[in-house]
Design an enzyme around this catalytic site. Structure first.
Site, PDB file in Angstrom:
ATOM      1  N   ASP A 139       0.847  -1.206   0.000  1.00 18.40           N
ATOM      2  CA  ASP A 139       0.000   0.000   0.000  1.00 18.40           C
ATOM      3  C   ASP A 139       0.880   1.254   0.000  1.00 18.40           C
ATOM      4  O   ASP A 139       1.032   1.921   1.018  1.00 18.40           O
ATOM      5  CB  ASP A 139      -0.910  -0.042   1.248  1.00 18.40           C
ATOM      6  CG  ASP A 139      -1.963   1.044   1.237  1.00 18.40           C
ATOM      7  OD1 ASP A 139      -2.117   1.719   0.204  1.00 18.40           O
ATOM      8  OD2 ASP A 139      -2.625   1.217   2.283  1.00 18.40           O
ATOM      9  N   GLN A 232      -9.128   6.949  10.746  1.00 22.54           N
ATOM     10  CA  GLN A 232      -9.576   7.359   9.415  1.00 22.54           C
ATOM     11  C   GLN A 232      -9.133   8.789   9.116  1.00 22.54           C
ATOM     12  O   GLN A 232      -9.322   9.676   9.955  1.00 22.54           O
ATOM     13  CB  GLN A 232     -11.101   7.242   9.302  1.00 22.54           C
ATOM     14  CG  GLN A 232     -11.544   5.970   8.625  1.00 22.54           C
ATOM     15  CD  GLN A 232     -10.973   4.722   9.273  1.00 22.54           C
ATOM     16  OE1 GLN A 232     -11.074   4.575  10.477  1.00 22.54           O
ATOM     17  NE2 GLN A 232     -10.358   3.848   8.484  1.00 22.54           N
ATOM     18  N   GLY A 233      -8.540   8.976   7.956  1.00 21.64           N
ATOM     19  CA  GLY A 233      -8.056  10.304   7.559  1.00 21.64           C
ATOM     20  C   GLY A 233      -6.564  10.466   7.768  1.00 21.64           C
ATOM     21  O   GLY A 233      -5.961  11.412   7.282  1.00 21.64           O
ATOM     22  N   ASP A 234      -5.966   9.548   8.528  1.00 20.20           N
ATOM     23  CA  ASP A 234      -4.517   9.596   8.744  1.00 20.20           C
ATOM     24  C   ASP A 234      -3.769   8.818   7.670  1.00 20.20           C
ATOM     25  O   ASP A 234      -2.542   8.930   7.557  1.00 20.20           O
ATOM     26  CB  ASP A 234      -4.154   9.005  10.115  1.00 20.20           C
ATOM     27  CG  ASP A 234      -4.607   9.897  11.259  1.00 20.20           C
ATOM     28  OD1 ASP A 234      -4.501  11.131  11.114  1.00 20.20           O
ATOM     29  OD2 ASP A 234      -5.051   9.363  12.291  1.00 20.20           O
TER      30      ASP A 234
HETATM   31  N1  ARG Z   1      -7.385   3.373   6.312  1.00 17.16           N
HETATM   32  C1  ARG Z   1      -7.431   4.527   7.135  1.00 17.16           C
HETATM   33  C2  ARG Z   1      -7.504   5.777   6.287  1.00 17.16           C
HETATM   34  O1  ARG Z   1      -7.832   5.665   5.143  1.00 17.16           O
HETATM   35  C3  ARG Z   1      -6.315   4.572   8.133  1.00 17.16           C
HETATM   36  C4  ARG Z   1      -6.618   3.679   9.220  1.00 17.16           C
HETATM   37  C5  ARG Z   1      -5.573   3.519  10.217  1.00 17.16           C
HETATM   38  N2  ARG Z   1      -6.256   2.803  11.232  1.00 17.16           N
HETATM   39  C6  ARG Z   1      -5.720   2.389  12.358  1.00 17.16           C
HETATM   40  N3  ARG Z   1      -6.465   1.832  13.238  1.00 17.16           N
HETATM   41  N4  ARG Z   1      -4.449   2.564  12.590  1.00 17.16           N
HETATM   42  O2  ARG Z   1      -7.375   6.884   6.757  1.00 17.16           O
END
Ligand code: ARG
Length: 288
Positions: A139, A232-234
């Site tokens: 990714d 989400q958003g990170d």
């Molecule tokens: N996929 C998420 C995004 O698009 C990031 C998630 C990270 N999640 C976590 N539990 N560390 O922003």
């Protein structure tokens, strides 16, 4: 069919129970850890369980942190990225897959989404050829900017040797982003940071709900008891550690998790060291 339905019903009940427990844990006044861990929790810089990046820290420590703004979201921030060269960004493939360069702007030089900084258009997106949408393997992606960022201070993607040396299990990494401050929550207008320890792959696979999905191209980071995590958003943002002479090395790209900050479910990051030769090769090949 009936059996499956029954199992489904039980699963739904179990899920509701888990939700109730999770909500109770989130209720105001409730602390994350038992008293024995309270000191450890208090010692952590308050992303989830993080703290605001001050202006001084942004300028001195993290000037290479970039917000990715997406046309499809009304040019709002949807992902993070890092400046790894004057006109190159590193981000997550899942952020940019299925889009074109014209869909993106990079907001550089500010910790605020609402003010300051400068916007740069993207001219090229390079997704890793092995990126797998279903499994989230590999990714990682590069974004070429329309022009170099004046006075750019890039961060170095860690080589495999560097990450083996500086990002061993137990090393404290720093994560950065404008993402949600709790599972299902909203993003923030000011950049947040948090510290999370790197978790060995074997340990991570033993406890993680998505264990079957964790490949050697990934890196886990977080506390066994949860409480601090990206969310989400990170995504696309960095997990960095201090290398030789205190310089920052990027060892991870925020990729996925199981909810956010849940016990036994550390955040999963793309293991940058594994892709460093690819990154260097692409930049060399495409910069002329
Ligand atoms: N996929 C998420 C995004 O698009 C990031 C998630 C990270 N999640 C976590 N539990 N560390 O922003």
């Amino acid at each position: 069919m009936a059996r499956a339905d029954l199992a489904g019903g039980r699963a739904a009940l179990a899920l509701m129970w888990a939700l109730a427990v999770a909500l109770a844990a989130l209720a105001p006044g409730r602390v994350w850890a038992q008293p024995a861990d309270a000191a450890a929790v208090a010692a952590r810089p308050e992303i989830v369980g993080g703290r605001v990046v001050t202006e001084t820290r942004f300028r001195n420590l993290y000037p290479w942190t970039v917000a990715l703004l997406y046309s499809g979201a009304g040019w709002r921030q949807v992902c993070g990225a890092t400046l790894i060269g004057p006109d190159w960004l590193l981000t997550a493939a899942h952020c940019v897959t299925g889009t074109v360069a014209e869909d993106w702007r990079a907001l550089v030089g500010t910790r605020w989404l609402s003010r300051g900084g400068e916007r740069f258009a993207a001219t090229e997106i390079v997704i890793h050829p092995d990126y797998n949408r279903r499994t989230e393997d590999s990714d990682i992606a590069l974004i070429h900017l329309e022009r170099p960022v004046p006075g750019a201070v890039p961060v170095a993607p860690a080589t495999l040797a560097e990450s083996d040396l500086h990002a061993r299990a137990g090393t404290r990494g720093t994560v950065l982003g404008w993402g949600a401050t709790q599972s299902g929550g909203r993003g923030t207008v000011v950049l947040h940071e948090a510290q999370v320890p790197v978790v060995g792959l074997a340990t991570c696979r033993r406890m993680h709900a998505r264990r079957g999905q964790i490949t050697d191209n990934m890196l886990c980071a977080g506390y066994r008891e949860g409480g601090v995590d990206t969310c989400q958003g990170d995504s696309g943002g960095p997990l960095v550690v201090r290398g030789d002479g205190g310089r920052w090395l990027q060892v991870g790209v925020t990729s996925f998790g199981w909810g956010c900050a849940r016990p036994r479910n550390p955040g999963v990051y793309t293991r940058v060291g594994r892709f460093q030769p690819w990154i260097a090769g692409q930049i060399l090949e495409r910069s002329h």
